[in-house]
Design a protein around this motif. Structure first.
Motif, PDB file in Angstrom:
ATOM      1  N   GLU A  50       4.792  16.122   0.059  1.00 50.83           N
ATOM      2  CA  GLU A  50       4.014  15.714  -1.122  1.00 50.83           C
ATOM      3  C   GLU A  50       4.166  16.779  -2.211  1.00 50.83           C
ATOM      4  N   TYR A  90      -1.341  14.155   3.242  1.00 44.89           N
ATOM      5  CA  TYR A  90      -2.523  13.289   3.297  1.00 44.89           C
ATOM      6  C   TYR A  90      -2.774  12.920   4.776  1.00 44.89           C
ATOM      7  N   ILE A 129      -4.982  -1.872  -4.277  1.00 47.18           N
ATOM      8  CA  ILE A 129      -4.206  -1.059  -3.323  1.00 47.18           C
ATOM      9  C   ILE A 129      -2.730  -1.435  -3.477  1.00 47.18           C
ATOM     10  N   GLY A 130      -1.869  -0.423  -3.550  1.00 47.23           N
ATOM     11  CA  GLY A 130      -0.434  -0.709  -3.654  1.00 47.23           C
ATOM     12  C   GLY A 130       0.397   0.535  -3.448  1.00 47.23           C
ATOM     13  N   SER A 168       1.493   6.154  -3.839  1.00 45.08           N
ATOM     14  CA  SER A 168       0.404   5.214  -3.621  1.00 45.08           C
ATOM     15  C   SER A 168      -0.024   4.854  -5.048  1.00 45.08           C
ATOM     16  N   THR A 212      -2.214   2.946  -5.798  1.00 47.17           N
ATOM     17  CA  THR A 212      -3.674   2.851  -5.707  1.00 47.17           C
ATOM     18  C   THR A 212      -4.365   3.930  -6.547  1.00 47.17           C
ATOM     19  N   LYS A 213      -3.696   5.058  -6.743  1.00 39.21           N
ATOM     20  CA  LYS A 213      -4.325   6.239  -7.337  1.00 39.21           C
ATOM     21  C   LYS A 213      -4.120   6.263  -8.862  1.00 39.21           C
ATOM     22  N   THR A 270       2.319  10.902  -5.429  1.00 36.60           N
ATOM     23  CA  THR A 270       1.074  10.195  -5.757  1.00 36.60           C
ATOM     24  C   THR A 270       0.136  10.990  -6.662  1.00 36.60           C
ATOM     25  N   SER A 328       0.849  -1.195   0.000  1.00 37.47           N
ATOM     26  CA  SER A 328       0.000   0.000   0.000  1.00 37.47           C
ATOM     27  C   SER A 328       0.878   1.237   0.000  1.00 37.47           C
ATOM     28  N   GLY A 329       0.250   2.381  -0.267  1.00 37.30           N
ATOM     29  CA  GLY A 329       0.981   3.646  -0.169  1.00 37.30           C
ATOM     30  C   GLY A 329       1.430   3.889   1.257  1.00 37.30           C
ATOM     31  N   GLN A 330       0.578   3.504   2.226  1.00 39.39           N
ATOM     32  CA  GLN A 330       0.947   3.691   3.633  1.00 39.39           C
ATOM     33  C   GLN A 330       2.224   2.918   3.966  1.00 39.39           C
ATOM     34  N   ASP A 345       6.441  12.329  -1.834  1.00 31.23           N
ATOM     35  CA  ASP A 345       5.245  11.561  -2.187  1.00 31.23           C
ATOM     36  C   ASP A 345       4.693  12.205  -3.461  1.00 31.23           C
ATOM     37  N   ILE A 393      -8.643   9.111  -4.714  1.00 29.15           N
ATOM     38  CA  ILE A 393      -8.364  10.063  -5.793  1.00 29.15           C
ATOM     39  C   ILE A 393      -7.743   9.273  -6.936  1.00 29.15           C
TER      40      ILE A 393
HETATM   41  N1  PLP Z   1      -0.175   9.394  -0.139  1.00 29.39           N
HETATM   42  C1  PLP Z   1      -1.204  10.089  -0.659  1.00 29.39           C
HETATM   43  C2  PLP Z   1      -0.949  11.441  -1.246  1.00 29.39           C
HETATM   44  C3  PLP Z   1      -2.493   9.567  -0.644  1.00 29.39           C
HETATM   45  O1  PLP Z   1      -3.512  10.276  -1.177  1.00 29.39           O
HETATM   46  C4  PLP Z   1      -2.693   8.278  -0.075  1.00 29.39           C
HETATM   47  C5  PLP Z   1      -4.061   7.671  -0.022  1.00 29.39           C
HETATM   48  O2  PLP Z   1      -5.055   8.347  -0.156  1.00 29.39           O
HETATM   49  C6  PLP Z   1      -1.601   7.590   0.446  1.00 29.39           C
HETATM   50  C7  PLP Z   1      -0.349   8.171   0.387  1.00 29.39           C
HETATM   51  C8  PLP Z   1      -1.759   6.223   1.066  1.00 29.39           C
HETATM   52  O3  PLP Z   1      -1.925   5.289   0.047  1.00 29.39           O
HETATM   53  P1  PLP Z   1      -2.728   3.895   0.206  1.00 29.39           P
HETATM   54  O4  PLP Z   1      -4.158   4.244   0.378  1.00 29.39           O
HETATM   55  O5  PLP Z   1      -2.414   3.177  -1.067  1.00 29.39           O
HETATM   56  O6  PLP Z   1      -2.175   3.203   1.415  1.00 29.39           O
END
Ligand code: PLP
Length: 430
Positions: free
Chosen positions: A155, A112, A217-218, A205, A207-208, A186, A86-88, A184, A374
């Motif tokens: 970010e 975020y 999710i990644g 992330s 995921t976006k 993303t 995940s992004g996290q 970041d 997003i």
């Molecule tokens: N960084 C940003 C800018 C995000 O918008 C998000 C999720 O919304 C994340 C990190 C975390 O990513 P994930 O939801 O894939 O864990």
């Protein structure tokens, strides 16, 4: 390397893979396997000892993930990458790879909400202090730095403020002090390459926008290969002193034959090995599909967002529209400098009648999806104060730019007439 191109449109289709060595398949196969047969015991011990690179176990590496890693590294101008679940996980690994208990790092306040929580609370329980500073003045990063500071984190295009981060300015301060900037990216893949502006590490992330279709999710970490960890031995003991978890390996030394990849190799063979947050090969396949059309989609996302921002500004029921195209002065200069290929597809606005109007607007949308996401091909909307940012205190919400009546739009790639029509009818109901 399957291409020498510098163009993102070509890299996303050709970097890192031509055809499957086993079958000649053109599409990247999904290697849905946990483990890999060793040729013999010598081969096995070479792999474990990093004397030879190769597949051991899918928690740590996988051939499908490897293609995604090579493609995103090429797209971002980095030397290597690491897929995560995940992004996290990518945000956590980015920091934890060089920070341990007793250390600190400096992060932008424009983050975020999930990242904020991870940094302010969870990392605190691990003894790692995050010092939040306002990026309006890049010198705030220098002021918050001391001998225990290990990295800067920000970010590129932070929502909800949508004020582009001063990447080059903060990267320069960091390089003076021996501190890497982690970005970041993303919200702005293709639009910005933070490594070109001096960042050392980039995370997404996936995921976006990279996934683009809201299916998986990644996360991914990219190593710019442009930071001299060895030159700053005292600041980075985790890369420059023997690691007891890997037979005393000193990462800057052990990885030398592989190039400037100490940071990313260490993240893979220690953090991913121990914490175990891998991306599934199936999700990597989905992200590879998304990546192929990313530059094309980003162009349409950005054109549509510009049109939405223009359309909403001056609307009788809207107090304020937030989008880089409507900014002036220093904020506009940063947007033009760092988002040279498009100003992004997130648009914020504040309704004159606050929370109630915000909720009513969301409840009346017909085509836009109301989701906590997003970067989908579809248009999305959310009210951050009651959702994504609800775990923050009102003061923290204000610091990240979330006001009670704020609505965030992630503009999709539908026809612009349909996007504007849905917004107009929801505004009429407010
Ligand atoms: N960084 C940003 C800018 C995000 O918008 C998000 C999720 O919304 C994340 C990190 C975390 O990513 P994930 O939801 O894939 O864990």
């Amino acid at each position: 390397m399957a291409t020498n191109s510098k163009h993102p449109e070509t890299l996303v289709l050709h970097a890192g893979y031509r055809s499957d060595p086993a079958t000649n398949a053109v599409a990247v196969p999904i290697y849905q396997t946990t483990s890999y047969q060793f040729r013999d015991t010598q081969h096995a011990s070479n792999l474990f000892g990093l004397a030879e690179l190769g597949n051991i176990y899918t928690r740590i590496m996988n051939p499908t993930n490897d293609v995604l890693e090579q493609r995103v590294a090429a797209l971002e101008g980095g030397v290597a990458a690491l897929c995560l679940g995940s992004g996290q996980a990518a945000s956590l690994f980015a920091v934890q790879n060089i920070c341990h208990a007793g250390d600190n790092f400096v992060a932008s306040t424009d983050l975020y909400g999930g990242t904020w929580n991870l940094f302010a609370n969870t990392l605190k329980t691990m003894g790692i202090e995050c010092r939040f500073v306002d990026p309006a003045d890049p010198e705030n990063f220098r002021r918050a730095t001391d001998a225990k500071t290990r990295c800067y984190y920000a970010e590129t295009l932070p929502n909800p403020k949508l004020t582009v981060f001063p990447i080059g300015e903060v990267a320069r301060i960091g390089r003076e002090l021996g501190i890497p900037l982690i970005m970041d990216n993303t919200a702005s893949p293709v639009l910005c390459r933070p490594i070109d502006h001096g960042a050392a590490i980039v995370m997404h992330s996936t995921t976006k926008y990279i996934g683009g279709h809201g299916t998986s999710i990644g996360g991914i970490l990219v190593d710019g290969g442009n930071f001299d960890w060895e030159k700053h031995k005292d600041r980075f003991p985790m890369l420059n002193t023997p690691d007891p978890s890997y037979h005393g390996a000193v990462w800057t030394q052990a990885t030398k034959p592989m190039g400037p990849v100490a940071y990313i190799i260490k993240a893979r063979v220690t953090l991913l090995r121990d914490i175990g947050a891998p991306m599934s090969p199936f999700n990597a396949f989905m992200f590879i599909q998304g990546l192929e059309t990313l530059p094309l989609r980003m162009r349409v996302h950005c054109d549509n967002a510009n049109a939405v921002a223009r359309h909403l500004s001056g609307h009788a029921k809207i107090a304020k529209v937030i989008h880089p195209s409507l900014m002036s002065g220093e904020a506009r200069r940063r947007a033009d400098t760092y988002l040279s290929r498009g100003l992004g597809a997130l648009v914020g606005f504040e309704l004159k009648n606050g929370v109630d109007a915000g909720r009513k607007f969301i409840d009346n949308l017909k085509m836009f999806y109301h989701v906590a996401n997003i970067g989908d091909a579809r248009s999305l909307a959310i009210h951050p104060a009651s959702t994504t940012h609800s775990q923050l205190t009102p003061e923290e919400q204000a610091q990240t730019g979330v006001t009670p009546g704020y609505v965030r739009l992630s503009i999709g790639i539908e026809h612009i007439e349909d996007i504007l029509a849905d917004l107009d009818q929801a505004l009429a109901a407010v």
